[in-house]
Write an enzyme that holds these catalytic residues in place. Sequence first.
Site, PDB file in Angstrom:
ATOM      1  N   SER A   1      24.838 -18.745  56.288  1.00  0.00           N
ATOM      2  CA  SER A   1      23.663 -18.150  55.658  1.00  0.00           C
ATOM      3  C   SER A   1      22.795 -17.546  56.750  1.00  0.00           C
ATOM      4  CB  SER A   1      22.875 -19.239  54.920  1.00  0.00           C
ATOM      5  OG  SER A   1      21.590 -18.793  54.528  1.00  0.00           O
TER       6      SER A   1
ATOM      7  N   TYR B   1      19.156 -27.563  54.096  1.00  0.00           N
ATOM      8  CA  TYR B   1      20.004 -26.370  53.991  1.00  0.00           C
ATOM      9  C   TYR B   1      20.226 -25.778  55.381  1.00  0.00           C
ATOM     10  CZ  TYR B   1      21.772 -22.070  51.777  1.00  0.00           C
ATOM     11  OH  TYR B   1      22.548 -21.013  51.359  1.00  0.00           O
TER      12      TYR B   1
END
Length: 267
Positions: A141, A154
Site C-alpha cells: 500500500s 495497517y
Amino acid sequence: MSIYSGKVAVITGAGSGIGRALAQQLATEGARLALSDISEQGLAETCATLPANCDHRAYVVDASSKDAVYSHAADVERDFGAAHFVFNNAGATVVGTIEHLDIDEIEWQLGINLWGVIYGCKAFLPIMRRQNEGCLVNISSVFGLVGFPAQGAYNISKFGVRGLTECLWQELEGSGIRAVCVHPGGIKTNIEKAGRRSRNASEKEAVFSAAADAMLRTPPETCAADILNGIRRGKRRILTGYLSRTLFWLSRILPNHYPRVIALLSP
C-alpha cells in the site's frame, strides 16, 4: 500472445475490489483462475462476471489461517497442475491509533494483511521452484511507504509486506521466479467500510474515516490494469492510484519530515 494466456493465476481476496478486477481482466487475457476469498457470496458474484469460456475455480479460504492457505496451495496444484502468478491481495483494515488499538485488534490486522501474504508466499513458492517459473505479486500500500495517523496496525502490516517482497527480490535473483511489490493508493473499494474501528476509537479515528471517503478515488479496474501492465513490463515495484507517486517521492525526498506535507495533502 499475452504473458497470462494459459497461465494459472491465483488471486486471494477475489470476492471484491482489486481482486475481482484482477480476475476479470486476467480472464480476458486467457488466464486460468484459482480464486479465493473468505466470502462465498463475494466469490460467486465475481465468478458470475467472468466470460463463459474462462477456466476458473472458486475456493473459500481464510487468508489468515496457515493451514487453510497451505491446503489451498495443494488444492490449486491438484486442480490446475501449476501456479504461475500468485496475487497475495486479501486485505482488511482496522482504524485506530496505536494508543487506542488493543493487542487483539492489531493481531487480527496482521493475521490477514501480513501473515496472509507470508503464508501465500511460503505455500506457493515450492510449486514455483518445481516449475522454475513464477511471479509472487504482493499487495502492499502507499501506507507501506509512509506512516499515517489512525492506521498504525495497517502501516505495520503493509511495511512488512514491502520488506518481505524486497528481500525476495534478492533471494530469488536468477531463479526464474519474480517478486513484485504493489503500492495502491486511494483505491475506491469498500475496505474502509468493511473494516473495523478500534473499540476504543475517539475523534481521531473519526477524522481519518471522514478523510478516507475523499481519498478513495481510483477505480479498482484502473489499479488492476496498472498491476498487470507493470508485471508485463518487468517492474519490481508498482505504484498505482491516487497520490501513490506523490507519497513514494515524499518518503524518499523527505523521509523525516513527510508527515507535515501529508497533513497539507489530506482533505
